[in-house]
Design a protein around this motif. Structure first.
Motif, mmCIF file in Angstrom:
data_model
loop_
_atom_site.group_PDB
_atom_site.id
_atom_site.type_symbol
_atom_site.label_atom_id
_atom_site.label_comp_id
_atom_site.label_asym_id
_atom_site.label_seq_id
_atom_site.Cartn_x
_atom_site.Cartn_y
_atom_site.Cartn_z
ATOM 1 N N LEU A 89 0.942 -1.143 0.024
ATOM 2 C CA LEU A 89 -0.096 0.029 -0.049
ATOM 3 C C LEU A 89 0.930 1.261 0.008
ATOM 4 C CD1 LEU A 89 -2.720 -1.044 2.418
ATOM 5 C CD2 LEU A 89 -2.991 -0.364 0.092
ATOM 6 N N VAL A 90 1.973 1.097 0.670
ATOM 7 C CA VAL A 90 3.057 2.206 0.664
ATOM 8 C C VAL A 90 3.736 2.411 -0.822
ATOM 9 C CG1 VAL A 90 4.979 3.354 1.724
ATOM 10 C CG2 VAL A 90 3.308 2.337 3.214
ATOM 11 N N THR A 91 4.232 1.388 -1.125
ATOM 12 C CA THR A 91 4.897 1.504 -2.511
ATOM 13 C C THR A 91 4.174 1.293 -3.756
ATOM 14 O OG1 THR A 91 5.195 -1.127 -2.415
ATOM 15 C CG2 THR A 91 6.778 0.227 -1.211
ATOM 16 N N GLN A 92 3.070 0.717 -3.826
ATOM 17 C CA GLN A 92 2.117 0.519 -4.985
ATOM 18 C C GLN A 92 0.639 1.050 -4.745
ATOM 19 O OE1 GLN A 92 3.079 -3.318 -7.075
ATOM 20 N NE2 GLN A 92 4.029 -3.737 -5.270
ATOM 21 N N VAL A 117 -15.852 3.096 -4.989
ATOM 22 C CA VAL A 117 -15.827 2.581 -3.495
ATOM 23 C C VAL A 117 -14.570 2.183 -3.240
ATOM 24 C CG1 VAL A 117 -16.663 0.171 -2.506
ATOM 25 C CG2 VAL A 117 -18.159 1.056 -4.376
ATOM 26 N N ALA A 118 -13.647 1.458 -4.100
ATOM 27 C CA ALA A 118 -12.081 1.548 -3.587
ATOM 28 C C ALA A 118 -11.500 2.720 -2.869
ATOM 29 C CB ALA A 118 -11.614 0.914 -4.639
ATOM 30 N N ASP A 119 -11.661 3.792 -3.759
ATOM 31 C CA ASP A 119 -11.259 4.938 -3.091
ATOM 32 C C ASP A 119 -11.808 5.526 -1.901
ATOM 33 O OD1 ASP A 119 -9.627 5.531 -5.393
ATOM 34 O OD2 ASP A 119 -11.131 6.678 -6.422
ATOM 35 N N LEU A 127 -5.705 -0.610 4.817
ATOM 36 C CA LEU A 127 -5.338 -1.992 5.344
ATOM 37 C C LEU A 127 -6.534 -2.606 5.406
ATOM 38 C CD1 LEU A 127 -3.033 -3.857 5.817
ATOM 39 C CD2 LEU A 127 -2.751 -3.023 8.179
ATOM 40 N N ALA A 128 -7.626 -2.311 6.393
ATOM 41 C CA ALA A 128 -8.544 -2.865 6.659
ATOM 42 C C ALA A 128 -9.462 -3.295 5.364
ATOM 43 C CB ALA A 128 -9.527 -2.087 7.573
ATOM 44 N N ALA A 129 -9.591 -2.580 4.302
ATOM 45 C CA ALA A 129 -10.394 -2.843 3.252
ATOM 46 C C ALA A 129 -9.573 -4.078 2.491
ATOM 47 C CB ALA A 129 -10.478 -1.622 2.208
ATOM 48 N N ASP A 133 -11.469 -7.810 1.961
ATOM 49 C CA ASP A 133 -11.668 -8.102 0.768
ATOM 50 C C ASP A 133 -10.800 -8.909 -0.125
ATOM 51 O OD1 ASP A 133 -14.321 -7.065 0.978
ATOM 52 O OD2 ASP A 133 -13.805 -5.183 0.507
ATOM 53 N N GLU A 134 -9.446 -8.514 0.100
ATOM 54 C CA GLU A 134 -8.445 -9.309 -0.861
ATOM 55 C C GLU A 134 -7.994 -10.506 0.059
ATOM 56 O OE1 GLU A 134 -4.028 -8.616 -2.411
ATOM 57 O OE2 GLU A 134 -5.011 -7.036 -1.794
#
Length: 231
Positions: A89-92, A117-119, A127-129, A133-134
């Motif tokens: 999440l930090v690098t990409q 929704v993703a935004d 991180l929670a999202a 979901d992933e």
């Protein structure tokens, strides 16, 4: 104006319910089988009682240790995945945003709405999202090693105490039959309670747990009788 009602889903019980049912079931089956096996070998009531108590203590400790190690491994894997996701999440960030959006697209959401929704979810807690979901990690499914270990040990001890109590109450001549029948009744009750708490089919769960309990005790009784005859 309609009011939202609170829903209590049974899946929220799956963690502690699994450990509780497994522990109690194992406590009844293993201790009853041990008692029946020792009694079938023509041992006296005192020897049967000692074997049952030893089985209770050893089984409870084994269940606690095994459950702790197993669930700890799951917890370690979850933490490793979360650490990897946090780094990505930090690098990409853009790649992770698109990855999350595509998950929603696969569920039937339009690409435009999926990105919105993703935004919004990533703006609140990225991180929670992604964890939910992933990775499929949520509050209800998060591994809790200590809780699982204590639950398994406690329920094993409770389950094991049931057939063990029959040793104190039953006449020595009919010990095998009293312990066997009482243990099967305990197993049937446990299966019904577990099914009711989990919203499953009560009859199916009761028959399943009773059948395998009877099979285990019958097998142990047979081995005990053979060993007793040989000795």
């Amino acid at each position: 104006m309609s009011r939202l009602h609170r829903e209590n889903h049974l899946v929220s019980r799956i963690g502690w319910l699994r450990a509780a049912v497994l522990g109690a079931n194992d406590g009844i089956v293993s201790t009853a089988s041990l008692i029946v096996g020792v009694a079938s070998a023509a041992a006296g009531s005192s020897e049967v009682l000692v074997a049952g108590v030893a089985g209770l203590v050893a089984g409870a400790m084994s269940m606690a240790a095994g459950e702790y190690v197993s669930v700890s491994s799951q917890s370690d894997t979850e933490l490793a995945d979360l650490a990897r996701e946090r780094s990505e999440l930090v690098t990409q960030p853009e790649f992770e945003r698109e990855e999350l959006a595509q998950i929603y697209v696969k569920r039937g959401v339009t690409p435009e709405l999926a990105r919105q929704v993703a935004d919004q979810l990533m703006a609140k807690d990225a991180l929670a999202a992604h964890a939910h979901d992933e990775l499929g990690i949520s509050e209800m499914t998060t591994a809790r090693p200590i809780q699982a270990a204590l639950t398994s040990a406690a329920t094993f001890a409770v389950g094991a105490a049931m057939p063990l109590a029959m040793v104190l109450l039953a006449p020595a001549a009919s010990l095998v039959w009293v312990v066997s029948v009482a243990s099967l009744l305990f197993l049937a009750l446990l299966g019904a309670i577990g099914a009711k708490a989990g919203g499953a089919n009560v009859m199916k769960a009761t028959l399943r747990v009773t059948f395998w309990g009877a099979f285990a005790m019958a097998l142990t009784a047979g081995i005990g009788a053979l060993v007793g005859t040989a000795v």
